[in-house]
Design a protein around this motif. Structure first.
Motif, short mmCIF file in Angstrom:
data_model
loop_
_atom_site.label_atom_id
_atom_site.label_comp_id
_atom_site.label_asym_id
_atom_site.label_seq_id
_atom_site.Cartn_x
_atom_site.Cartn_y
_atom_site.Cartn_z
N VAL A 1 28.56 32.88 -7.37
CA VAL A 1 27.60 33.98 -7.56
C VAL A 1 26.45 33.86 -6.55
O VAL A 1 26.02 34.86 -5.95
CB VAL A 1 27.06 33.99 -9.00
N MET A 2 25.97 32.64 -6.35
CA MET A 2 24.86 32.42 -5.42
C MET A 2 25.25 32.84 -4.00
O MET A 2 24.48 33.50 -3.29
CB MET A 2 24.46 30.94 -5.43
N ALA A 3 26.47 32.47 -3.59
CA ALA A 3 26.94 32.85 -2.26
C ALA A 3 27.07 34.36 -2.14
O ALA A 3 26.71 34.96 -1.12
CB ALA A 3 28.29 32.19 -1.97
N GLY A 4 27.57 35.00 -3.20
CA GLY A 4 27.68 36.46 -3.19
C GLY A 4 26.34 37.15 -3.10
O GLY A 4 26.17 38.12 -2.35
N VAL A 5 25.37 36.65 -3.84
CA VAL A 5 24.02 37.23 -3.79
C VAL A 5 23.42 37.07 -2.39
O VAL A 5 22.81 38.00 -1.85
CB VAL A 5 23.11 36.57 -4.84
N LEU A 6 23.63 35.89 -1.81
CA LEU A 6 23.09 35.63 -0.47
C LEU A 6 23.66 36.61 0.55
O LEU A 6 22.92 37.23 1.32
CB LEU A 6 23.43 34.19 -0.07
N VAL A 7 24.98 36.78 0.54
CA VAL A 7 25.60 37.72 1.48
C VAL A 7 25.22 39.15 1.12
O VAL A 7 25.01 39.99 2.00
CB VAL A 7 27.13 37.54 1.48
N GLY A 8 25.11 39.42 -0.19
CA GLY A 8 24.71 40.75 -0.63
C GLY A 8 23.33 41.15 -0.13
O GLY A 8 23.07 42.33 0.13
N LEU A 9 22.43 40.19 0.00
CA LEU A 9 21.10 40.47 0.57
C LEU A 9 21.15 40.50 2.09
O LEU A 9 20.39 41.21 2.74
CB LEU A 9 20.11 39.41 0.10
N GLY A 10 22.07 39.70 2.65
CA GLY A 10 22.17 39.62 4.11
C GLY A 10 22.72 40.88 4.75
O GLY A 10 22.31 41.26 5.86
N ILE A 11 23.66 41.55 4.07
CA ILE A 11 24.26 42.76 4.65
C ILE A 11 23.21 43.85 4.89
O ILE A 11 23.11 44.38 6.00
CB ILE A 11 25.42 43.28 3.76
N PRO A 12 22.40 44.23 3.88
CA PRO A 12 21.37 45.24 4.17
C PRO A 12 20.30 44.73 5.13
O PRO A 12 19.73 45.52 5.90
CB PRO A 12 20.78 45.56 2.79
N ALA A 13 20.01 43.41 5.12
CA ALA A 13 19.04 42.87 6.08
C ALA A 13 19.55 43.09 7.50
O ALA A 13 18.79 43.50 8.39
CB ALA A 13 18.80 41.39 5.81
N MET A 14 20.83 42.81 7.71
CA MET A 14 21.44 43.06 9.02
C MET A 14 21.42 44.55 9.35
O MET A 14 21.08 44.95 10.47
CB MET A 14 22.88 42.53 9.00
N HIS A 15 21.76 45.38 8.36
CA HIS A 15 21.84 46.82 8.59
C HIS A 15 20.49 47.40 9.03
O HIS A 15 20.40 48.09 10.06
CB HIS A 15 22.30 47.51 7.30
N TYR A 16 19.45 47.11 8.26
CA TYR A 16 18.15 47.72 8.57
C TYR A 16 17.52 47.11 9.82
O TYR A 16 16.77 47.79 10.53
CB TYR A 16 17.23 47.61 7.36
N THR A 17 17.84 45.85 10.11
CA THR A 17 17.37 45.27 11.38
C THR A 17 18.02 45.98 12.55
O THR A 17 17.36 46.33 13.54
CB THR A 17 17.68 43.77 11.43
N GLY A 18 19.33 46.19 12.46
CA GLY A 18 20.03 46.89 13.53
C GLY A 18 19.53 48.33 13.70
O GLY A 18 19.38 48.82 14.82
N MET A 19 19.23 49.00 12.58
CA MET A 19 18.73 50.38 12.64
C MET A 19 17.37 50.45 13.34
O MET A 19 17.05 51.43 14.01
CB MET A 19 18.60 50.94 11.22
N SER A 20 16.59 49.39 13.19
CA SER A 20 15.26 49.40 13.81
C SER A 20 15.34 49.33 15.33
O SER A 20 14.35 49.56 16.02
CB SER A 20 14.43 48.22 13.29
N GLY A 21 16.51 49.02 15.85
CA GLY A 21 16.68 48.94 17.30
C GLY A 21 17.03 50.27 17.94
O GLY A 21 17.29 50.32 19.15
N MET A 22 17.07 51.36 17.17
CA MET A 22 17.40 52.67 17.74
C MET A 22 16.28 53.16 18.66
O MET A 22 15.10 53.03 18.34
CB MET A 22 17.65 53.70 16.64
N GLU A 23 16.65 53.68 19.81
CA GLU A 23 15.70 54.21 20.79
C GLU A 23 15.86 55.73 20.89
O GLU A 23 16.96 56.26 20.75
CB GLU A 23 15.93 53.57 22.16
N LEU A 24 14.75 56.43 21.15
CA LEU A 24 14.66 57.89 21.32
C LEU A 24 14.73 58.64 19.99
O LEU A 24 14.62 59.86 19.96
CB LEU A 24 15.74 58.42 22.27
N CYS A 25 14.98 57.93 18.89
CA CYS A 25 14.86 58.54 17.58
C CYS A 25 14.44 57.46 16.60
O CYS A 25 14.57 56.26 16.89
CB CYS A 25 16.16 59.22 17.15
N ARG A 26 13.95 57.87 15.45
CA ARG A 26 13.43 56.90 14.49
C ARG A 26 14.06 57.14 13.12
O ARG A 26 14.03 58.27 12.61
CB ARG A 26 11.91 57.03 14.39
N PRO A 27 14.65 56.10 12.51
CA PRO A 27 15.18 56.26 11.15
C PRO A 27 14.06 56.26 10.12
O PRO A 27 13.08 55.53 10.25
CB PRO A 27 16.09 55.03 10.98
#
Length: 378
Positions: free
Chosen positions: A115-141
């Motif tokens: 469960v702990m490993a699942g929670v860790l990855v479960g938090l990591g996926i959106p952390a990766m997603h929103y970090t990657g989204m912040s790298g968009m240029e010429l438009c803003r999410p």
């Protein structure tokens, strides 16, 4: 240079790249889970290498799925991604998955750890997603609080479910269901997060966009993800084949004699691990009739039970020289005490076990025939 934000724009996705992103997620899940099957039975150094490879394949695959899907994003404006921010988002995914896999393969694997490993990855996926989204240029999410909450909650729930399917039992079935679980989790979280996201235009003076088109970049990332996963799978298969086919040169040959009890050394107190009901149990080697290779795992036969052991064949061979068990085939160890019969078949043979057990017979290869015959005096 900054600029003023314009109105929110409509967006859609390229269906082919959406499908490609799902394929990448499934391939990454299959690669990571296949590589780590039986890893807990490897020596610590080798286990670290396998876990690192799996973290790169699985974490990198999670990021690749996200990036391919984002490259399939269609906006009525030119946009691209900052390279440094994109790389940081990939490293987040790999690092968090690596920590989760360390929890699974170093130390006792308990339900709370799963469960702990699942929670860790479960938090990591959106952390990766929103970090990657912040790298968009010429438009803003622009995100909504409810959209972020839904994405994080779904991610944690699906990641825990995926780890549970993959690690409560470690067999072929668990790999298949775990692969589907990971693939669906990453895919669903990405598009749930996108459903709660809007985009506004940001003017930047002199901006001319990337030199490589998004379609070309998506094709390259997808191809690279599959090539890396394929290379890791081939590496894992080669290692497994080498281990399972390694000749038992160090296996002691008992003295010739007709009485098995006199020619076989007394079985020691070595205990062999096996998995059942999501837990690791142990059985004394003297109780085991035979051990058979099955991929990175081995199958242990004792009494009427057939169970999976995390030991590879090479690990089994290393740990069993003083137990009296012998190798009769590249894929079999047998305990002579449990053997009830022998049959010669041209250049090979078969040994039979006492009736009522989980295994009835085991093959004797040509290279092992003389050793087995000498053991039983036939």
């Amino acid at each position: 240079m900054g600029g003023r934000a314009r109105n929110i724009v409509e967006y859609s996705h390229d269906p082919l790249l959406v499908i490609a992103s799902l394929a990448v997620a499934l391939m990454a899940g299959f690669t990571g889970l296949t590589l780590t099957r039986g890893a807990s039975g490897l020596p610590a150094g080798r286990r670290q290498v396998v876990v690192a490879m799996s973290a790169f394949a699985l974490g990198g695959g999670i990021w690749s799925m996200h990036f391919v899907a984002m490259l399939g994003l269609e906006l009525p404006i030119l946009f691209y991604y900052d390279a440094l921010t994109t790389m940081i988002s990939a490293l987040i995914a790999i690092l968090i998955v690596g920590v989760a896999l360390l929890l699974m393969h170093f130390g006792r694997r308990t339900r709370s750890r799963i469960v702990m490993a699942g929670v860790l990855v479960g938090l990591g996926i959106p952390a990766m997603h929103y970090t990657g989204m912040s790298g968009m240029e010429l438009c803003r999410p622009v995100y909504s609080a409810s959209g972020v909450a839904a994405a994080v909650g779904l991610s944690v729930a699906l990641a825990v479910a995926a780890f549970w399917m993959a690690y409560v039992r470690r067999d072929t079935r668990s790999i298949v269901f775990g692969t589907l679980g990971f693939g669906v989790a990453v895919f669903a979280v990405h598009f749930t997060a996108m459903a709660g996201t809007q985009f506004t235009i940001v003017q930047q003076a002199g901006a001319d966009g990337p030199r490589i088109g998004n379609d070309t970049l998506a094709f390259g990332v997808t191809l690279a993800a599959f090539l890396i996963s394929g290379a890791f799978l081939m590496t894992g298969a080669t290692v497994a084949a080498h281990e399972d086919g390694h000749p038992g040169a160090n296996t002691p040959v008992p003295a010739t004699g007709t009485d098995v009890s006199e020619s076989v050394p007394a079985t020691g107190e070595v205990r062999i691990p096996y998995e059942k009901d999501g837990r690791i149990h142990f059985v004394e080697a003297r109780m085991v009739a035979a051990i058979r290779a099955e991929g990175h795992y081995t199958v242990v036969y004792f009494g009427a039970q057939r169970a999976l052991s995390p030991w590879s064949m090479s690990e089994t061979e290393r740990r069993l020289p003083d137990t009296g068990m012998i190798r009769t085939h590249r894929s079999y160890f047998v305990n002579p005490v449990h053997v009830s019969g022998f049959e010669r078949k041209k250049d090979t043979g078969v040994v039979f076990f006492e009736g009522g057990g989980a295994i009835a017979k085991a093959p004797v290869s040509r290279s092992r025939l003389s050793e087995v015959r000498a053991l039983f005096g036939v």
